[in-house]
Write a protein that holds these residues in place. Structure first.
Motif, short mmCIF file in Angstrom:
data_model
loop_
_atom_site.label_atom_id
_atom_site.label_comp_id
_atom_site.label_asym_id
_atom_site.label_seq_id
_atom_site.Cartn_x
_atom_site.Cartn_y
_atom_site.Cartn_z
N PRO A 3 42.85 63.07 51.70
CA PRO A 3 43.40 64.38 51.14
C PRO A 3 44.58 64.11 49.91
CG PRO A 3 43.82 64.39 53.04
CD PRO A 3 43.14 63.30 53.24
N GLY A 4 44.31 64.74 48.89
CA GLY A 4 45.40 64.47 47.95
C GLY A 4 45.32 63.35 47.01
N ALA A 5 44.25 62.45 47.44
CA ALA A 5 43.90 61.20 46.60
C ALA A 5 43.48 61.55 45.17
CB ALA A 5 42.98 60.26 47.21
N PHE A 209 38.61 65.09 56.44
CA PHE A 209 39.97 65.44 56.25
C PHE A 209 40.53 66.14 57.73
CE2 PHE A 209 39.63 66.88 51.59
CZ PHE A 209 39.46 65.54 51.26
N GLY A 210 39.51 65.89 58.65
CA GLY A 210 39.95 66.36 60.19
C GLY A 210 39.69 67.69 60.08
N GLY A 251 43.17 59.11 59.88
CA GLY A 251 44.09 59.85 60.82
C GLY A 251 45.53 60.10 60.22
N GLN A 252 45.98 59.10 59.92
CA GLN A 252 47.45 58.70 59.25
C GLN A 252 47.52 59.30 57.93
OE1 GLN A 252 49.31 58.28 62.01
NE2 GLN A 252 47.14 57.91 62.91
N LEU A 253 46.59 59.04 57.29
CA LEU A 253 46.49 59.61 55.87
C LEU A 253 46.51 61.15 55.88
CD1 LEU A 253 43.97 57.25 53.94
CD2 LEU A 253 46.13 57.47 53.56
N ASN A 254 45.64 61.58 56.79
CA ASN A 254 45.50 63.12 57.09
C ASN A 254 47.07 63.60 57.47
OD1 ASN A 254 42.84 63.16 56.28
ND2 ASN A 254 42.25 63.33 58.22
N ARG A 255 47.47 62.81 58.52
CA ARG A 255 48.77 63.49 58.94
C ARG A 255 49.91 63.47 57.71
NH1 ARG A 255 51.99 63.43 63.69
NH2 ARG A 255 50.39 62.51 65.01
N TYR A 257 49.50 63.86 54.44
CA TYR A 257 49.23 64.65 53.50
C TYR A 257 49.81 66.15 54.11
CZ TYR A 257 46.59 67.62 50.22
OH TYR A 257 46.53 68.63 49.35
N LEU A 258 49.44 66.39 55.40
CA LEU A 258 49.48 67.70 56.01
C LEU A 258 50.87 67.84 56.82
CD1 LEU A 258 46.04 67.70 57.47
CD2 LEU A 258 46.82 69.11 55.67
#
Length: 324
Positions: A3-5, A209-210, A251-255, A257-258
């Motif tokens: 997300p955000g990319a 995006f989980g 999961g770390q990308l999602n973390r 971003y959020l």
């Protein structure tokens, strides 16, 4: 991509105004919806990915189930699908045959027709579908129309990527992995058929995006959500694996971003990871008025895979999501 990319990347693309385009890419929804008559609109979506499982037949089933899901998240019915294939030139074509067989079976189970596709050679196998569905223009479900007071229902347990990662390094049981595979190959068609009997305000499917990423999209900056962590449905052994730091890059990308949008009021690292975990062919996230929540949940729980009420939509607060 995390997300955000793509954030801002699409802003300068040429746009054409068309009053019949009911849902386009501006809203980050699950699929596009185009009105073709007063009582019919078409849903268009596509999805594909690289292998996440050694069995090519199951890979085909999972990829197809995942691609078909967006139509159900929009409140529609599947009518046609086209294969998207990338396959190494020197790899055994029997493997591709099994991938396509698995995908075709899921299209047929969805009630659709496999109408063709396109293939290229590539160094890594990739497979998915371009899917067309239909829906009445007045019955479209979008991913950002939740209302204050709604309850939130999740129709499949979380932790898919954690279990897949654990299985690759032999850190989960075959029984836990089989449960995960069963979930990934179960169409959201069945939950959607139950859901359509109720006045759902918003719906999306939980994928890359989980849970938390897709929930933040649903809230759309207009509301916040309170989530009851003890109610989150979790795949067998996923919590243990997360507690052993078997986690995923996605999961770390999602973390990351959020991190400014979510507040954890419980000290529970494994559950945090499960809520950030990208889902392959995940369940639906449904937002509907509270008075219908328990009744819908009871009917959903007559299905093999159990659902849960995990929280509620509240007035806008400092954070998008508060985990209790």
């Amino acid at each position: 991509m995390g997300p955000g990319a793509l954030s801002g990347l699409l802003d300068d693309l040429p746009k054409k105004k068309d009053e019949n385009l009911i849902v386009g890419y501006e809203s980050s929804d699950d699929a596009a919806v185009y009105k073709i008559s007063e009582d019919k609109a078409i849903i268009q979506t596509l999805d594909f990915f690289t292998t996440m499982i050694n069995d090519p037949y199951l890979y085909g089933q999972i990829a197809a189930t995942n691609a078909l899901s967006d139509v159900y998240a929009m409140g529609g019915k599947v009518i046609t699908a086209l294969n998207i294939v990338a396959f190494p030139e020197k790899m055994d074509m029997e493997i591709l045959k099994q991938i396509l067989k698995g995908g075709a079976e899921k299209v047929h189970e969805a009630g659709g027709v496999l109408a063709g596709g396109h293939s290229i050679h590539d160094s890594t196998p990739k497979y998915g579908l371009s899917v067309t569905g239909v829906v009445h223009p007045d019955k479209i479900l979008v991913n950002n129309n939740c209302k204050e007071g709604d309850v939130l229902i999740v129709t499949k347990p979380l932790g898919v990527s954690i279990i897949n990662s654990a299985h690759m390094i032999k850190e989960c049981s075959e029984e836990a992995f089989a449960t995960c595979v069963k979930q990934m190959t179960t169409l959201n068609k069945y939950a959607a058929e139950v859901m359509e009997e109720y006045p759902v305000n918003s719906c999306t499917d939980i994928t890359g995006f989980g849970f938390l990423g897709h929930l933040v999209e649903m809230l759309d900056g207009k509301y916040s959500a309170e989530i009851f962590s003890e109610n989150i449905p979790v795949l067998p052994e996923a919590y243990h694996c997360a507690s052993e730091f078997i986690i995923t890059a996605g999961g770390q990308l999602n973390r990351n971003y959020l991190k400014d949008k979510v507040e954890f009021k419980v000290n529970d690292f494994p559950m945090e990871e499960i809520m950030f975990d990208p889902q392959t062919s995940g369940g639906l996230l449904i937002s509907l008025p509270e008075k219908y929540g328990e009744e819908l949940l009871e009917k959903l729980n007559k299905l093999e895979i159990k659902s849960a009420i995990v929280g509620k939509v509240v007035k806008r607060q400092e954070k998008d999501v508060v985990i209790l």
